[in-house]
Design a protein around this motif. Structure first.
Motif, short mmCIF file in Angstrom:
data_model
loop_
_atom_site.label_atom_id
_atom_site.label_comp_id
_atom_site.label_asym_id
_atom_site.label_seq_id
_atom_site.Cartn_x
_atom_site.Cartn_y
_atom_site.Cartn_z
N GLY A 94 -45.92 8.58 -9.83
CA GLY A 94 -46.15 8.41 -8.40
C GLY A 94 -47.13 9.20 -7.96
N ILE A 95 -47.54 10.39 -8.27
CA ILE A 95 -48.41 11.07 -7.71
C ILE A 95 -49.79 10.48 -8.30
N GLU A 96 -49.94 9.94 -9.53
CA GLU A 96 -51.15 9.36 -9.92
C GLU A 96 -51.53 7.99 -9.37
N ARG A 97 -50.41 7.43 -8.64
CA ARG A 97 -50.68 6.25 -7.99
C ARG A 97 -50.74 6.11 -6.39
N GLY A 98 -50.65 7.48 -6.21
CA GLY A 98 -50.79 7.65 -4.61
C GLY A 98 -49.61 7.46 -3.88
N GLU A 99 -48.62 7.61 -4.54
CA GLU A 99 -47.21 7.27 -3.77
C GLU A 99 -46.62 8.48 -3.39
N ARG A 100 -47.02 9.50 -3.91
CA ARG A 100 -46.15 10.99 -3.56
C ARG A 100 -47.01 11.83 -2.68
N ASN A 101 -46.28 12.48 -1.78
CA ASN A 101 -47.15 13.58 -0.89
C ASN A 101 -46.68 14.64 -1.57
N VAL A 102 -47.41 15.37 -2.38
CA VAL A 102 -47.16 16.64 -3.26
C VAL A 102 -47.03 17.78 -2.50
N SER A 103 -45.94 18.68 -2.63
CA SER A 103 -45.85 20.08 -1.97
C SER A 103 -46.83 20.94 -2.54
N LEU A 104 -46.99 22.04 -2.06
CA LEU A 104 -47.96 23.25 -2.31
C LEU A 104 -47.39 23.80 -3.82
N ILE A 105 -46.27 23.82 -3.80
CA ILE A 105 -45.56 24.46 -5.24
C ILE A 105 -45.82 23.48 -6.23
N MET A 126 -65.04 -2.65 2.53
CA MET A 126 -64.21 -1.75 1.61
C MET A 126 -63.08 -0.94 2.29
N VAL A 127 -62.04 -0.97 1.95
CA VAL A 127 -61.07 0.14 2.51
C VAL A 127 -61.05 1.47 1.77
N GLU A 128 -61.25 2.52 2.55
CA GLU A 128 -61.44 4.03 2.03
C GLU A 128 -60.14 4.20 1.14
N LYS A 129 -60.03 4.86 0.25
CA LYS A 129 -58.95 5.11 -0.47
C LYS A 129 -58.25 6.32 0.25
N SER A 130 -57.02 6.16 0.27
CA SER A 130 -56.16 7.33 1.01
C SER A 130 -56.44 8.61 0.32
N LYS A 131 -56.11 9.78 0.97
CA LYS A 131 -56.40 11.13 0.29
C LYS A 131 -55.12 11.09 -0.68
N LEU A 132 -54.01 10.44 -0.81
CA LEU A 132 -53.01 10.46 -1.89
C LEU A 132 -53.45 10.01 -3.03
N GLN A 133 -54.40 8.74 -2.62
CA GLN A 133 -54.97 8.15 -3.93
C GLN A 133 -55.84 9.03 -4.59
N LEU A 134 -56.75 9.47 -3.82
CA LEU A 134 -57.88 10.25 -4.33
C LEU A 134 -57.11 11.59 -5.09
N PHE A 135 -56.13 12.15 -4.62
CA PHE A 135 -55.62 13.14 -5.39
C PHE A 135 -54.89 12.83 -6.56
N GLY A 136 -54.19 11.84 -6.69
CA GLY A 136 -53.91 11.00 -7.93
C GLY A 136 -54.79 10.76 -8.88
N ASP A 137 -56.02 10.03 -8.14
CA ASP A 137 -56.87 9.77 -9.37
C ASP A 137 -57.37 11.11 -9.92
N ARG A 138 -57.70 12.27 -9.25
CA ARG A 138 -57.87 13.48 -9.65
C ARG A 138 -56.89 13.99 -10.81
N VAL A 139 -55.73 13.87 -10.24
CA VAL A 139 -54.85 14.25 -11.41
C VAL A 139 -54.70 13.61 -12.74
N ARG A 140 -55.12 12.20 -12.66
CA ARG A 140 -55.23 11.53 -13.73
C ARG A 140 -56.26 11.73 -14.62
N THR A 141 -57.67 11.92 -13.87
CA THR A 141 -58.71 12.25 -14.56
C THR A 141 -58.48 13.51 -15.31
N LEU A 142 -58.19 14.70 -14.67
CA LEU A 142 -57.87 15.82 -15.59
C LEU A 142 -56.74 15.73 -16.60
#
Length: 73
Positions: free
Chosen positions: A41-52, A1-17
């Protein structure tokens, strides 16, 4: 199984919240000042989100920025 990318994990977290707060992507976009398609795009793990934008998301979701990043290493 391929590990989820960090962007996908972040997107999943945003979607869940977002869903826990019963917000649509449009509502979250309005609260953050971002566009709805950018939120998607964030929720799908397609965006590398800035700190702001991480800070805006955390504020809108009423969590700390560290809570958004929890479990992503």
């Amino acid at each position: 199984m391929v590990e989820k990318s960090k962007l996908q994990l972040f997107g999943d977290r945003v979607r869940t919240l977002r869903k826990a707060r019963r917000l649509s992507q449009e509502q979250l976009a309005e609260l953050t000042g971002m566009h709805r398609t950018y939120i998607g795009g964030i929720e799908r793990g397609e965006r590398n989100v800035s700190l702001i934008n991480i800070l805006r998301l955390a504020d809108a979701l009423e969590v700390s920025p560290s809570h958004l990043l929890q479990g992503i290493q």
